[in-house]
Design an enzyme around this catalytic site. Structure first.
Site, mmCIF file in Angstrom:
data_model
loop_
_atom_site.group_PDB
_atom_site.id
_atom_site.type_symbol
_atom_site.label_atom_id
_atom_site.label_comp_id
_atom_site.label_asym_id
_atom_site.label_seq_id
_atom_site.Cartn_x
_atom_site.Cartn_y
_atom_site.Cartn_z
ATOM 1 N N LYS A 13 0.825 -1.217 0.000
ATOM 2 C CA LYS A 13 0.000 0.000 0.000
ATOM 3 C C LYS A 13 0.856 1.263 0.000
ATOM 4 C CE LYS A 13 -1.979 -1.055 3.904
ATOM 5 N NZ LYS A 13 -1.238 -2.296 4.147
ATOM 6 N N ARG A 88 -9.414 1.290 8.859
ATOM 7 C CA ARG A 88 -8.998 -0.071 9.176
ATOM 8 C C ARG A 88 -10.052 -0.824 9.975
ATOM 9 N NH1 ARG A 88 -3.068 0.722 8.802
ATOM 10 N NH2 ARG A 88 -2.054 -1.288 9.041
ATOM 11 N N ARG A 127 11.406 -5.713 4.805
ATOM 12 C CA ARG A 127 11.215 -4.259 4.647
ATOM 13 C C ARG A 127 12.245 -3.482 5.466
ATOM 14 N NH1 ARG A 127 5.312 -1.965 5.136
ATOM 15 N NH2 ARG A 127 5.265 -3.325 6.962
ATOM 16 N N ARG A 160 11.458 -1.683 10.955
ATOM 17 C CA ARG A 160 10.402 -1.297 11.889
ATOM 18 C C ARG A 160 10.299 -2.359 12.972
ATOM 19 N NH1 ARG A 160 5.261 0.033 8.132
ATOM 20 N NH2 ARG A 160 4.240 -1.072 9.821
ATOM 21 N N ARG A 171 -0.406 -8.647 13.638
ATOM 22 C CA ARG A 171 -0.919 -7.660 12.675
ATOM 23 C C ARG A 171 -1.777 -8.335 11.616
ATOM 24 N NH1 ARG A 171 4.293 -5.264 10.734
ATOM 25 N NH2 ARG A 171 3.043 -3.952 9.395
HETATM 26 P P1 ADP Z 1 1.363 -1.497 7.293
HETATM 27 O O1 ADP Z 1 1.755 -0.533 6.201
HETATM 28 O O2 ADP Z 1 2.374 -2.560 7.449
HETATM 29 O O3 ADP Z 1 -0.019 -2.016 7.130
HETATM 30 P P2 ADP Z 1 1.021 0.875 8.861
HETATM 31 O O4 ADP Z 1 2.238 1.684 8.710
HETATM 32 O O5 ADP Z 1 -0.167 1.245 8.044
HETATM 33 O O6 ADP Z 1 1.399 -0.657 8.617
HETATM 34 O O7 ADP Z 1 0.561 0.828 10.374
HETATM 35 C C1 ADP Z 1 1.454 0.519 11.411
HETATM 36 C C2 ADP Z 1 0.684 0.463 12.734
HETATM 37 O O8 ADP Z 1 0.111 1.760 12.995
HETATM 38 C C3 ADP Z 1 -0.504 -0.477 12.766
HETATM 39 O O9 ADP Z 1 -0.113 -1.826 13.074
HETATM 40 C C4 ADP Z 1 -1.355 0.141 13.877
HETATM 41 O O10 ADP Z 1 -0.805 -0.127 15.170
HETATM 42 C C5 ADP Z 1 -1.160 1.632 13.600
HETATM 43 N N1 ADP Z 1 -2.182 2.141 12.675
HETATM 44 C C6 ADP Z 1 -1.952 2.657 11.437
HETATM 45 N N2 ADP Z 1 -3.106 3.030 10.868
HETATM 46 C C7 ADP Z 1 -4.098 2.743 11.752
HETATM 47 C C8 ADP Z 1 -5.520 2.869 11.735
HETATM 48 N N3 ADP Z 1 -6.164 3.375 10.671
HETATM 49 N N4 ADP Z 1 -6.194 2.463 12.839
HETATM 50 C C9 ADP Z 1 -5.559 1.958 13.911
HETATM 51 N N5 ADP Z 1 -4.240 1.791 13.984
HETATM 52 C C10 ADP Z 1 -3.497 2.183 12.920
HETATM 53 P P1 ADP Z 2 2.330 -1.840 3.152
HETATM 54 O O1 ADP Z 2 2.310 -0.334 3.181
HETATM 55 O O2 ADP Z 2 1.086 -2.407 2.523
HETATM 56 O O3 ADP Z 2 2.628 -2.465 4.483
HETATM 57 P P2 ADP Z 2 4.870 -1.561 1.664
HETATM 58 O O4 ADP Z 2 4.541 -0.715 0.477
HETATM 59 O O5 ADP Z 2 5.619 -0.938 2.771
HETATM 60 O O6 ADP Z 2 3.501 -2.291 2.175
HETATM 61 O O7 ADP Z 2 5.648 -2.844 1.119
HETATM 62 C C1 ADP Z 2 6.081 -3.883 2.017
HETATM 63 C C2 ADP Z 2 7.452 -4.384 1.552
HETATM 64 O O8 ADP Z 2 7.318 -5.034 0.280
HETATM 65 C C3 ADP Z 2 8.485 -3.283 1.360
HETATM 66 O O9 ADP Z 2 9.747 -3.793 1.718
HETATM 67 C C4 ADP Z 2 8.429 -2.992 -0.139
HETATM 68 O O10 ADP Z 2 9.680 -2.510 -0.646
HETATM 69 C C5 ADP Z 2 8.101 -4.360 -0.711
HETATM 70 N N1 ADP Z 2 7.262 -4.288 -1.921
HETATM 71 C C6 ADP Z 2 6.288 -3.388 -2.197
HETATM 72 N N2 ADP Z 2 5.723 -3.646 -3.404
HETATM 73 C C7 ADP Z 2 6.348 -4.752 -3.885
HETATM 74 C C8 ADP Z 2 6.215 -5.531 -5.089
HETATM 75 N N3 ADP Z 2 5.302 -5.222 -6.027
HETATM 76 N N4 ADP Z 2 7.026 -6.602 -5.224
HETATM 77 C C9 ADP Z 2 7.931 -6.932 -4.282
HETATM 78 N N5 ADP Z 2 8.116 -6.239 -3.130
HETATM 79 C C10 ADP Z 2 7.324 -5.157 -2.936
#
Ligand code: ADP
Ligand code: ADP
Length: 216
Positions: A13, A88, A127, A160, A171
């Site tokens: 995302k 979420r 990541r 992270r 998660r």
């Molecule tokens: P990822 O990209 O791996 O899905 P995020 O960076 O979006 O993770 O979120 C990291 C953490 O921040 C989540 O596990 C949660 O603890 C918190 N968080 C982020 N967005 C929300 C939301 N919309 N509602 C509740 N908690 C959130």
């Molecule tokens: P989210 O915000 O949904 O948690 P991220 O965009 O941070 O996801 O991506 C999670 C991990 O996967 C990062 O290390 C990123 O560089 C990698 N990644 C993202 N898109 C791709 C893809 N299309 N193929 C392989 N790895 C990817």
């Protein structure tokens, strides 16, 4: 254009939001990034959310909704925006609906990135990000030129805390229980589009742009 990006943690995302934001010239609003920024600055909110994020749980809806409301009051959202990681929960989705009505705006699409669960653990464990500019890499799929160092800043990359194995499982469970049901919510509103989250980031972007009726 007003977009919501849905998908499990690690689906891509954040990566896609950055690409879409630059393609569509709208701000990228990531609640995860906003919470991490509060933590880094040591604000009261940062202190409140620190332990919750470290455990892999979700920050309470009222706290999250209030932060998003403030963000959407800023003038840069006038031409649209991309919400990454929000809503979420069902309560957040209902809150956003009501906020958009109050703003006189309408959601264009909820894009859901689809990816097999087996791939997510590798994406999260590999990541790495730059603590200075927020650039996100992957140790094998998207490595920096020099291992462990940000291409742009030359800063050592960090992992992270919540990308460590113990937290990743929680998660994923939280996602399945609380966030995955939102796909049905947006599908019933006629605004859901599912996009495969596999392939290169550029391929994923191309599919999303096609679904959104945009060509490059
Ligand atoms: P990822 O990209 O791996 O899905 P995020 O960076 O979006 O993770 O979120 C990291 C953490 O921040 C989540 O596990 C949660 O603890 C918190 N968080 C982020 N967005 C929300 C939301 N919309 N509602 C509740 N908690 C959130
Ligand atoms: P989210 O915000 O949904 O948690 P991220 O965009 O941070 O996801 O991506 C999670 C991990 O996967 C990062 O290390 C990123 O560089 C990698 N990644 C993202 N898109 C791709 C893809 N299309 N193929 C392989 N790895 C990817």
């Amino acid at each position: 254009m007003i977009l919501i990006l849905l998908g499990p943690p690690g689906a891509g995302k954040g990566t896609q939001a950055k690409l879409l934001a630059s393609e569509l010239r709208v701000p990228h609003i990531s609640t995860g990034d906003m919470f991490r920024d509060h933590k880094a600055r040591g604000t009261e909110l940062g202190k409140t959310v620190d332990a919750i994020m470290a455990s892999g749980g979700l920050v309470p809806d009222d706290v999250t909704n209030a932060m998003v409301k403030d963000r959407l009051a800023r003038p840069d959202v006038g031409g649209g925006f991309i919400l990454d990681g929000y809503p979420r929960t069902a309560a957040q989705a209902a809150y956003l609906d009501q906020l958009l009505v109050a703003m006189g705006r309408k959601l264009d699409r909820a894009v859901s990135y689809e990816i097999a669960q087996e791939l997510l653990v590798d994406r999260m464990s590999g990541r790495r990000s730059c603590p200075k500019c927020g650039a996100v890499y992957h140790v094998t799929a998207n490595p920096p030129r020099q291992a462990g160092t940000c291409d742009r800043e030359g800063t050592p990359l960090v992992q992270r805390d919540d990308d460590k194995a113990e937290t990743v499982a929680r998660r994923l469970t939280e996602y399945e229980a609380k966030t995955a049901p939102l796909k049905r919510y947006y599908s019933e509103q006629g605004s859901l589009s599912e996009v495969p989250g596999t392939g290169t980031p550029d391929q994923v972007l191309a599919t999303a742009l096609r679904v959104l009726g945009r060509t490059r």
